[in-house]
Design a protein around this motif. Structure first.
Motif, PDB file in Angstrom:
ATOM      1  N   ILE A 122    -101.266-107.138  -7.724  1.00 47.58           N
ATOM      2  CA  ILE A 122    -101.388-107.957  -6.808  1.00 47.58           C
ATOM      3  C   ILE A 122    -100.082-109.058  -6.973  1.00 47.58           C
ATOM      4  N   GLY A 172    -100.810-113.266  -5.269  1.00 41.04           N
ATOM      5  CA  GLY A 172    -101.620-113.510  -5.997  1.00 41.04           C
ATOM      6  C   GLY A 172    -102.319-114.987  -5.720  1.00 41.04           C
ATOM      7  N   LEU A 178    -105.049-115.309  -3.155  1.00 40.84           N
ATOM      8  CA  LEU A 178    -106.109-114.729  -4.097  1.00 40.84           C
ATOM      9  C   LEU A 178    -106.791-116.009  -4.882  1.00 40.84           C
ATOM     10  N   GLU A 184    -114.958-107.102  -7.782  1.00 39.63           N
ATOM     11  CA  GLU A 184    -113.547-106.696  -7.763  1.00 39.63           C
ATOM     12  C   GLU A 184    -113.681-105.220  -7.744  1.00 39.63           C
ATOM     13  N   TYR A 197    -105.065-107.409 -14.076  1.00 35.73           N
ATOM     14  CA  TYR A 197    -104.252-108.637 -13.739  1.00 35.73           C
ATOM     15  C   TYR A 197    -104.813-109.485 -12.586  1.00 35.73           C
ATOM     16  N   SER A 198    -105.569-108.925 -11.507  1.00 36.22           N
ATOM     17  CA  SER A 198    -106.169-109.817 -10.636  1.00 36.22           C
ATOM     18  C   SER A 198    -107.562-110.341 -11.100  1.00 36.22           C
ATOM     19  N   LEU A 212    -106.301-113.323 -13.099  1.00 33.12           N
ATOM     20  CA  LEU A 212    -105.851-114.388 -12.281  1.00 33.12           C
ATOM     21  C   LEU A 212    -107.090-115.289 -11.556  1.00 33.12           C
ATOM     22  N   ASP A 223    -109.161-104.050  -3.529  1.00 28.70           N
ATOM     23  CA  ASP A 223    -107.979-103.745  -4.012  1.00 28.70           C
ATOM     24  C   ASP A 223    -107.816-102.175  -4.485  1.00 28.70           C
TER      25      ASP A 223
END
Ligand code: SAM
Length: 140
Positions: free
Chosen positions: A31, A36, A39, A53, A60-61, A64, A125
């Motif tokens: 992202i 991001g 988000l 998710e 990564y996300s 985050l 995603d």
């Protein structure tokens, strides 16, 4: 120490930065820091306790989102490719974030129906052509 203090921030940011750098070289569809931010804004607004998710990639996300959530929150993240899920596990362990993150390696279309409990935030995603199915499967 309260959960709003984030003792591991530096390490978390370093891991995020490491993934961003790698993503540039390897053209990984993370992202990224710009999208991001949206988000993160949604996470801060919703303050979810149970996040789902779909599409972990290298974590990564998930990192985050996890960076902004307290210890009692949980993120369940699904990744179809085992090697990506393994890499995500390493990155998430390295990032030292407070919430519990459970990585499930498998096809979200098969995994979602097996999940128990409720989710108050869903971040999709993964495979664009399957988005409608992911959402329909999470509804019950
Ligand atoms: C855009 S990337 C996810 C990026 C990640 N959310 C991030 O920002 O760091 C999409 C990921 O979804 C995974 N994926 C695609 N179809 C999937 C499915 N049916 N179930 C689970 N994961 C899937 C891909 O393997 C890929 O790692």
């Amino acid at each position: 120490m309260t959960v709003t203090e984030k003792p591991f921030n530096r390490s978390t940011d370093e891991v995020l930065h490491k993934i961003e750098t790698l993503a540039k070289f390897e053209f990984l569809p993370i992202i990224g820091p710009n999208k991001g931010r949206f988000l993160v804004e949604e996470i801060l607004k919703a303050k979810p306790k149970h996040v789902l998710e779909v599409g972990t990639l290298t974590g990564y996300s998930a990192i985050l989102m996890g960076k902004e959530l307290p210890e009692f929150a949980e993120i369940v993240t699904i990744e179809i490719h085992r090697d990506e899920a393994k890499q995500a596990e390493e990155n998430i362990n390295e990032a030292n974030i407070l919430p519990k993150i459970r990585i499930i390696s498998g096809d979200a279309l098969e995994v979602i129906p097996t999940l128990r409990g409720k989710f108050d935030f869903v971040f999709v995603d993964a495979e664009k052509s399957e988005y409608f199915q992911y959402i329909k499967l999470t509804e019950p």
